[in-house]
Design an enzyme around this catalytic site. Structure first.
Site, short mmCIF file in Angstrom:
data_model
loop_
_atom_site.label_atom_id
_atom_site.label_comp_id
_atom_site.label_asym_id
_atom_site.label_seq_id
_atom_site.Cartn_x
_atom_site.Cartn_y
_atom_site.Cartn_z
N CYS A 238 -12.31 -13.24 37.93
CA CYS A 238 -11.35 -13.99 38.76
C CYS A 238 -10.05 -13.21 38.89
O CYS A 238 -9.50 -12.77 37.90
CB CYS A 238 -11.00 -15.32 38.14
SG CYS A 238 -12.40 -16.31 37.71
N CYS B 229 -19.99 -15.94 44.37
CA CYS B 229 -18.57 -16.12 44.68
C CYS B 229 -18.26 -15.30 45.93
O CYS B 229 -18.38 -14.07 45.91
CB CYS B 229 -17.76 -15.63 43.48
SG CYS B 229 -15.99 -15.67 43.72
N CYS C 85 -2.25 -12.59 40.77
CA CYS C 85 -3.54 -12.32 41.40
C CYS C 85 -3.53 -10.94 42.05
O CYS C 85 -2.61 -10.61 42.80
CB CYS C 85 -3.84 -13.38 42.45
SG CYS C 85 -5.42 -13.12 43.29
#
Ligand code: SAH
Length: 385
Positions: free
Chosen positions: A359, A110, A124
């Site tokens: 994530c 990633c 986020c």
């Protein structure tokens, strides 16, 4: 007085045509670029002295004007589940992150496309640090080059002592089989550098990854999805996170500019244009916010009948967030609502959360130099020659 040293060209930032031009400028035949790429990407070499099948004078000219420079590693942490996270240097005070997630049948890397992010999604942690700058093509490609080198190749099933020699001899599989642009940043806000990087990832003489093994994830920059459709054909993932505009406006503010209907139009266009199989829609599961069965049904109405897959991501908390992860039962119920209505849906397994590598947890924190040095010792940054 010290002479000014002109900056060397980092070859990791050059696509094959650009490398051919450079090689021609150095007085060699353009096809030498392929040999050069073979050394850089297939054999993982960054040293022109190694490249013995290139003419000596070309090697000398390359050594004088060019280099193969990977991002500098500030720290490497390994999770109990095998996930690894690198903190990479952007400049004296900024850093970005890269994560490797090993699974039995694949290894997913990633990577980041920007230092920070300007999109301001409310759930986020990268958003909280704001936007610093775009990563260059060389920095994007350099992450993959670095990871491939550091991870080496998958050990074949032989006694440990012989593993390294046997791996080299048998050409064992590269550990990085998939690359996802799901790290820090919004890749479509940095198309200028991301598109050439994608072409190097896919190039037969580059990393030679199949287009289905490279995924670009976007928060939904609609005009850039149309532009990407003209320039690349990698797999597309879209951070949807809500089944209606009112909620998506709150979670993913770019939705105020490009609402869901427009976004989905762009997705179907991308598939038509690039003959893609399906778009993956990411949906972060936030307790009491977007996780009700009624919202699952609304999501089905949006996507049903289209080539869409839904990937439910259990929310990963970070300091200061006002959100909570949906309970496992709510996530399963949500998935079942989708499956019962014929929509493909999976739940993303949380990986690396013990090292803040999951994530939405990538913040590229800049740690103080002493900690960095300690980190290097503790985690032993292993660079394979
Ligand atoms: N900017 C791009 C690339 C980031 S991909 C994009 O938005 O798609 C990272 C994925 O993790 C995105 O789907 C993002 O929405 C999701 N994500 C962000 N914060 C998260 C969090 N705290 N928990 C779980 N997923 C999160």
């Amino acid at each position: 007085m010290a002479a000014l040293t002109p900056e060397r060209t980092n070859l990791l930032g050059l696509t094959r045509p650009a490398l051919e031009t450079l090689v021609a400028q150095l007085g060699s035949k353009p096809f030498r670029a392929r040999q050069l790429m073979n050394w850089i990407y297939k054999r993982g070499s960054g040293s022109f002295a190694d490249m013995t099948d290139l003419a000596k004078d070309l090697r000398a000219r390359l050594a004088a004007t060019a280099e193969v420079r990977a991002p500098e590693v500030l720290a490497l942490r390994r999770s109990a589940d095998g996930t690894a996270k690198w903190l990479l240097k952007a400049d004296a005070s900024q850093a970005y992150e890269m994560v490797f997630i090993p699974e039995p049948d694949r290894g997913t890397l990633c990577i980041s496309s920007q230092v920070g992010c300007a999109l301001d999604c409310s759930f986020c942690s990268t958003a909280q640090q704001g936007f610093n700058r775009n990563l260059s093509t060389a920095e994007i490609v350099g992450q993959v080059w670095l990871a491939v080198r550091e991870l080496g190749r998958a050990a074949p099933p032989v006694p440990a002592g012989e593993a390294a020699a046997a791996a080299a001899a048998s050409g064992a599989e590269r550990q990085v089989t998939n690359v996802v642009l799901m790290g820090m940043g919004e890749p479509l806000a940095n198309l200028r550098n991301v598109v050439p990087a994608l072409s190097i990832l896919l190039d037969d003489f580059g990393f030679d990854l199949s287009r289905r093994r490279v995924t670009l994830s976007t928060s939904g920059l609609v005009p850039q999805i149309y532009r990407l459709a003209r320039m690349s054909n990698v797999a597309l993932a879209v951070s949807l996170h809500a089944p209606d505009d009112a909620l998506r406006n709150e979670l993913v503010p770019i939705n105020r500019k490009h609402p869901i209907a427009e976004l989905l139009e762009a997705c179907w266009h991308y598939l038509d244009e690039q003959n893609g199989r399906s778009v993956t829609f990411e949906y972060v599961m936030l307790a009491g916010v977007n996780d009700s069965p009624a919202q699952a049904r609304a999501l089905t109405r949006l996507l049903k009948g289209h080539p869409a897959k839904v990937n439910l991501i259990p929310f990963n908390p970070f300091p200061g967030t006002r959100y909570r992860r949906s309970p496992a039962a709510a996530i399963q119920r949500f998935r079942d609502e989708l499956l019962q209505r014929g929509l493909l849906a999976t739940i993303r397994r949380t990986r690396g959360d013990d090292i803040d590598a999951a994530c939405g947890q990538l913040a590229g924190r800049v740690i103080d130099r002493t900690t960095v040095r300690l980190g290097n010792k503790v985690f032993g940054v292993a660079v394979h020659p």
